[in-house]
Every structure is written in C-alpha cells, then in structure tokens.
Design an enzyme around this catalytic site. Sequence first.
Site, mmCIF file in Angstrom:
data_model
loop_
_atom_site.group_PDB
_atom_site.id
_atom_site.type_symbol
_atom_site.label_atom_id
_atom_site.label_comp_id
_atom_site.label_asym_id
_atom_site.label_seq_id
_atom_site.Cartn_x
_atom_site.Cartn_y
_atom_site.Cartn_z
ATOM 1 N N HIS A 237 19.191 26.356 22.431
ATOM 2 C CA HIS A 237 18.756 25.547 23.574
ATOM 3 C C HIS A 237 17.336 25.916 24.013
ATOM 4 C CE1 HIS A 237 20.392 22.382 25.896
ATOM 5 N NE2 HIS A 237 20.812 23.042 26.959
ATOM 6 N N ASN B 240 19.217 22.465 33.412
ATOM 7 C CA ASN B 240 19.719 21.271 34.096
ATOM 8 C C ASN B 240 18.870 20.812 35.268
ATOM 9 O OD1 ASN B 240 21.746 21.608 32.264
ATOM 10 N ND2 ASN B 240 23.393 21.840 33.757
ATOM 11 N N ASP C 177 15.297 20.806 22.278
ATOM 12 C CA ASP C 177 16.263 20.825 21.177
ATOM 13 C C ASP C 177 16.976 19.481 21.051
ATOM 14 O OD1 ASP C 177 17.314 21.859 23.785
ATOM 15 O OD2 ASP C 177 19.231 21.671 22.751
ATOM 16 N N ASN D 87 20.743 17.436 29.185
ATOM 17 C CA ASN D 87 20.659 17.572 30.641
ATOM 18 C C ASN D 87 19.246 17.848 31.143
ATOM 19 O OD1 ASN D 87 23.392 17.102 31.032
ATOM 20 N ND2 ASN D 87 23.919 19.268 30.833
#
Length: 225
Positions: free
Chosen positions: A19, A66, A91, A112
């Site tokens: 991530h 997020n 990513d 997100n």
Amino acid sequence: MLLFVGLGNPGPTYEGNRHNIGFMAIDEIVRVHGFGPWRARFQGLVAEGRISGAKVMALKPLTYMNESGRSVGEALRFFKLEPSAVHVFYDELDLVPGKVKVKTGGGAGGHNGIRSIDSHIGQAYHRIRLGIGHPGDKAKVHGYVLSDFAKAERTGWLPVLIDAVAREAPALVSGDQGRFMSRVAHAVFPPPPKPDKPKPAKPEPAKPAATAESPAESPLSKDGA
C-alpha cells in the site's frame, strides 16, 4: 507549480507495505532530482525541487491512506492550484506487478486514498497507477495491501519500477503520459534481444574454364586406369 503526491501510511510499521508504493515512488523522485529536505506541512511532509525546469512540490500525506484528501486539499488551496496540477502515485490491484498506467480523472476503483482525494479536490487530476497485482480473492485484499512486498519483489521488479518512475518523471512534467508509460514499461519489461542476422555465405571461387591448351582434368587417373 506541480504537486506530486505519493500515497501511503506513515510510520515504520507500514514502510514496506504494498500500500506504500506511492511513498516509495515519491521518495525516489525527490532523491533522483535533488529536491530539498522533507519538512512538515499540510498535514504531511513536503519537499521542493525542479524537474525539467518546472517547480514541483512533493507531498506525502501523514493523515493515513483513508484521509489523504485532507492533506492534498490543504496544499491545493494554499497554492491556489487547479486539480490538473496534481499527480498522484499509488498502488493498483488491477494491474500486474510492475505495470504502470496513467489516466486523468475517472473513478476511485475501490482505492480509499483516491476516494478521499476525489471528495476534497474533485476528479480532474492525474493518477499514476503502480501495479502490485491482486491476491485473487477479494477477502484477502486488506491483508495483501498491508503486507510487505516479498523478498523476490524487493530484489526484482520493484526497485526497477521505482527507479524508472523517478527517472522518467520529466515526461509527466511535460504532459507526455504516453512516453512516460512506454519508457517505464521498457525498463521493467525489456523486450527480448533481437536474434543476430545470419551472415551471408561467402561465394565459392569460380573454377577456371577448360581451354584447348588446358583441357579439363579427367576424373580418371592419369594413367587411364
């Protein structure tokens, strides 16, 4: 001025996660192009420099993935930039590892961090999608993106991709997204070498023609046996 944003989660726990490939890419851009030091600003870390003569600010939001849009939106408003000045590196599950796609606008695709940025600045910014592959099962996605790259990836395609993204960043600055994608793809997935062309055979020297003074030699032995 352009704003280059790398997405990831802050802290050593997440540093090597899939991530966090956006953080990895932006760190390498800053290093390769000799940007100034990182400093805290806009709920993140920023570094300033130039690429191909253009002023670029690199930003790593520290709001966790997020809430990435909070940091990006704050920087955009401060500098009075349009969303078209923003390039976000992140990513992408739906691309094979090492593959890169660039697009402008579009949906969040379940990411997100992108969804958060969309909510703060709209969708008219550039997305540099860095392929990490998919675990094959939707239920495994969360654990997959928050796990570290495998050793084979860290010593294989990953450093090649990150280096190519940084070195080809001038193409993004100039707006040539096609060239950027092509050059990065060539670095990560180089075409096989072309086979050597066979060398033409050398012609055999011609035999002298038989003449009356020099008759052609008979296949028989000289004594006629």
